[in-house]
Design an enzyme around this catalytic site. Structure first.
Site, mmCIF file in Angstrom:
data_model
loop_
_atom_site.group_PDB
_atom_site.id
_atom_site.type_symbol
_atom_site.label_atom_id
_atom_site.label_comp_id
_atom_site.label_asym_id
_atom_site.label_seq_id
_atom_site.Cartn_x
_atom_site.Cartn_y
_atom_site.Cartn_z
ATOM 1 N N ASP A 108 35.560 35.809 43.464
ATOM 2 C CA ASP A 108 35.943 36.866 44.409
ATOM 3 C C ASP A 108 36.484 36.288 45.719
ATOM 4 O O ASP A 108 37.132 36.998 46.485
ATOM 5 C CB ASP A 108 34.707 37.708 44.763
ATOM 6 N N LYS B 295 37.857 44.793 34.094
ATOM 7 C CA LYS B 295 37.791 43.323 34.175
ATOM 8 C C LYS B 295 37.554 42.720 32.794
ATOM 9 O O LYS B 295 38.147 41.693 32.445
ATOM 10 C CB LYS B 295 36.699 42.908 35.169
ATOM 11 N N GLN C 19 29.501 42.840 41.047
ATOM 12 C CA GLN C 19 30.245 44.039 41.451
ATOM 13 C C GLN C 19 29.579 44.682 42.671
ATOM 14 O O GLN C 19 28.363 44.915 42.683
ATOM 15 C CB GLN C 19 30.312 45.027 40.276
HETATM 16 N N1 GUN Z 1 34.014 46.310 44.789
HETATM 17 C C1 GUN Z 1 35.222 46.764 45.186
HETATM 18 N N2 GUN Z 1 36.129 45.767 45.178
HETATM 19 C C2 GUN Z 1 35.482 44.667 44.761
HETATM 20 C C3 GUN Z 1 35.900 43.329 44.533
HETATM 21 O O1 GUN Z 1 37.060 42.927 44.741
HETATM 22 N N3 GUN Z 1 34.935 42.489 44.073
HETATM 23 C C4 GUN Z 1 33.654 42.879 43.864
HETATM 24 N N4 GUN Z 1 32.782 41.970 43.442
HETATM 25 N N5 GUN Z 1 33.240 44.116 44.067
HETATM 26 C C5 GUN Z 1 34.157 45.001 44.509
#
Ligand code: GUN
Length: 282
Positions: free
Chosen positions: A118, A51, A95
């Protein structure tokens, strides 16, 4: 045809970089994404690094905040509230998964809806299901982009989604429904899954089991989208939820792992961050 999410996401990121390059003159700054990582789970560390790298390519300011897994729920919520109130922050991503002593639901609902890149906040989810303007979760959004890029007609098709998670299964089913597919959601209690998946014209697999979908579960000409990110128990290499080598010859379109859905998720996170930034300018 193997559709490369890697290529499509590179192209979309280059387009976003051009757009973002014009922001300082127009708005006085670039979008700012804050990513919070609790603990040091290797998969999560790798996602968060991805990211940050994508942010750099697009020209988005990225701050990654790392906290030990001993952080209390209240400390984490306080940090989120601080970022909610910070006018220089446009997007907040925590996350997942989080340590067991922290409620993911509480964390998600504490993030300001306007900064929820998200698309996990209950108000964003509600808006999605009511066809109201909202931030759409990154992986489902990326899957629809991939299907459109591959020239797949979704309208009128029989789509089967394996998996019913809040992050992928449920929202992707809703987006496919919005594109006028006839959608079935299958899960661990589904009876006679192979019979059901053989009827699918579009098959989206998000179950988290290495090579779960085998050739006998797929009909000739099916479009197969593999959301899985697993470690092969034997080789330790990344593999999807679909037995790629066996299914690829039967599929009309298929996504590889890695290089399929994963890069599209990150690409859509960049897009969501820009959208949140722009909404906050107006
Ligand atoms: N963990 C696995 N996929 C995601 C996601 O799309 N967003 C977040 N915040 N955590 C994750």
């Amino acid at each position: 045809m193997i559709i490369s999410g890697k290529e499509l996401s590179a192209r979309l990121k280059a387009e976003m970089a051009e757009q973002v390059a014009g922001f300082p003159a127009k708005y006085g700054r670039v979008p700012h994404l804050v990513v919070i990582l609790v603990g040091d789970d290797p998969a999560s560390v790798s996602y968060v690094t991805g990211k940050a790298k994508a942010s750099e390519v697009v020209g988005i300011r990225n701050t990654t905040v790392r906290k030990p897994d001993t952080i209390s729920e209240e400390e984490l919520l306080a940090l989120i509230r601080e970022l909610n109130a910070d006018d220089t922050v446009d997007g907040i991503l925590v996350q997942l998964p989080l340590p067991k002593h922290i409620s993911e639901a509480k964390v998600i609902e504490t993030i300001a809806k306007e900064k929820d890149v998200d698309g996990f906040h209950p108000l964003n989810v509600a808006a999605l299901w009511q066809k109201q303007p909202c931030t759409v979760a990154c992986t489902p959004k990326g899957i629809i982009k991939l299907l459109k890029e591959a020239g797949v007609t979704i309208s009128g098709k029989r789509a089967v989604v394996i998996g019913r998670s809040n992050i992928v299964g449920l929202p992707v089913a809703k987006l496919l429904l919005d594109e006028n597919a006839t959608v079935t959601i299958a899960h661990s209690r589904t009876v006679n899954l192979p019979e059901l998946t053989r009827q699918a014209e579009i098959l989206v697999v998000a179950i988290g089991k290495p090579r779960f979908v085998t050739a006998d579960m797929v009909s000739e000409g099916t479009v197969v989208i593999d959301v899985g990110v697993n470690r092969d128990p034997e080789t330790g290499k990344l593999c999807g939820d679909v037995d790629f080598a066996a299914v690829e010859p039967k599929a009309s379109v298929i996504t590889p792992v890695p290089g399929g859905v994963g890069p599209m998720t990150i690409c859509c996170l960049m897009e969501n961050t820009i959208e949140c930034f722009l909404r906050r300018q107006h």
